[in-house]
Write a protein that holds these residues in place. Sequence first.
Motif, PDB file in Angstrom:
ATOM      1  N   GLY A  64      42.302  41.370  24.584  1.00  0.00           N
ATOM      2  CA  GLY A  64      42.340  42.814  24.460  1.00  0.00           C
ATOM      3  C   GLY A  64      43.486  43.395  25.270  1.00  0.00           C
ATOM      4  N   MET A  65      43.582  44.716  25.257  1.00  0.00           N
ATOM      5  CA  MET A  65      44.667  45.405  25.946  1.00  0.00           C
ATOM      6  C   MET A  65      44.591  45.168  27.453  1.00  0.00           C
ATOM      7  SD  MET A  65      45.665  49.451  26.083  1.00  0.00           S
ATOM      8  CE  MET A  65      45.404  49.685  24.371  1.00  0.00           C
ATOM      9  N   TRP A  66      43.384  45.180  27.999  1.00  0.00           N
ATOM     10  CA  TRP A  66      43.214  44.996  29.437  1.00  0.00           C
ATOM     11  C   TRP A  66      43.674  43.597  29.857  1.00  0.00           C
ATOM     12  CZ3 TRP A  66      42.770  47.895  33.437  1.00  0.00           C
ATOM     13  CH2 TRP A  66      42.299  47.394  34.631  1.00  0.00           C
ATOM     14  N   GLU A  67      43.296  42.587  29.094  1.00  0.00           N
ATOM     15  CA  GLU A  67      43.696  41.211  29.409  1.00  0.00           C
ATOM     16  C   GLU A  67      45.206  41.039  29.276  1.00  0.00           C
ATOM     17  OE1 GLU A  67      41.886  38.662  30.597  1.00  0.00           O
ATOM     18  OE2 GLU A  67      40.227  40.080  30.753  1.00  0.00           O
ATOM     19  N   ASP A  71      47.752  39.913  32.187  1.00  0.00           N
ATOM     20  CA  ASP A  71      48.665  38.778  32.029  1.00  0.00           C
ATOM     21  C   ASP A  71      50.101  39.176  32.332  1.00  0.00           C
ATOM     22  OD1 ASP A  71      46.594  37.120  31.384  1.00  0.00           O
ATOM     23  OD2 ASP A  71      46.894  37.282  29.211  1.00  0.00           O
ATOM     24  N   ARG A  72      50.528  40.351  31.857  1.00  0.00           N
ATOM     25  CA  ARG A  72      51.886  40.822  32.153  1.00  0.00           C
ATOM     26  C   ARG A  72      52.073  41.052  33.646  1.00  0.00           C
ATOM     27  NH1 ARG A  72      53.293  45.179  27.399  1.00  0.00           N
ATOM     28  NH2 ARG A  72      53.363  43.669  25.704  1.00  0.00           N
ATOM     29  N   TRP A  73      51.076  41.670  34.271  1.00  0.00           N
ATOM     30  CA  TRP A  73      51.147  41.921  35.713  1.00  0.00           C
ATOM     31  C   TRP A  73      51.265  40.598  36.466  1.00  0.00           C
ATOM     32  CZ3 TRP A  73      51.739  45.510  39.360  1.00  0.00           C
ATOM     33  CH2 TRP A  73      51.336  45.218  40.638  1.00  0.00           C
ATOM     34  N   ASN A  74      50.437  39.625  36.115  1.00  0.00           N
ATOM     35  CA  ASN A  74      50.474  38.335  36.791  1.00  0.00           C
ATOM     36  C   ASN A  74      51.811  37.627  36.571  1.00  0.00           C
ATOM     37  OD1 ASN A  74      47.932  38.638  37.853  1.00  0.00           O
ATOM     38  ND2 ASN A  74      46.920  37.583  36.165  1.00  0.00           N
ATOM     39  N   ALA A  75      52.370  37.717  35.364  1.00  0.00           N
ATOM     40  CA  ALA A  75      53.656  37.075  35.087  1.00  0.00           C
ATOM     41  C   ALA A  75      54.764  37.725  35.914  1.00  0.00           C
ATOM     42  CB  ALA A  75      53.983  37.175  33.603  1.00  0.00           C
TER      43      ALA A  75
END
Length: 120
Positions: A64-67, A71-75
């Motif tokens: 979903g959008m939250w996941e 993922d983008r934040w973690n990358a």
Amino acid sequence: MGFTTGLLGGFTLTSAIIYFSLEIHARNRLHQATLLRQQALILHNVVTPQALAPPPVSREVRAGMWETAKDRWNAELEGNVRKLQSTDWSAVGYRLEESVSSAWRRAFEKGREVAPEPPK
């Protein structure tokens, strides 16, 4: 027992026996046909084996959008940490010292140009 009830009773009994006999016979034939198909398939596979089926494809579930945002934040965070770890901090310190000393020199040179010379 009268003629009619005896006739109907005998007919019912005979019909039931014939029906069940035919049903058992049909089921036995069906079971024999299934066994013959299995045996024929086994013998056919001995002569010409079938190719193995490819492994099942793993199913991907779209996040979903939250996941996706996590993922983008973690990358991005991982990239910044790698950048910090691979930085040559002694070179950064040297460049910082050079820039501070050049700014200091320029400030004092401008101060000498503006200030009058003290009398001797």
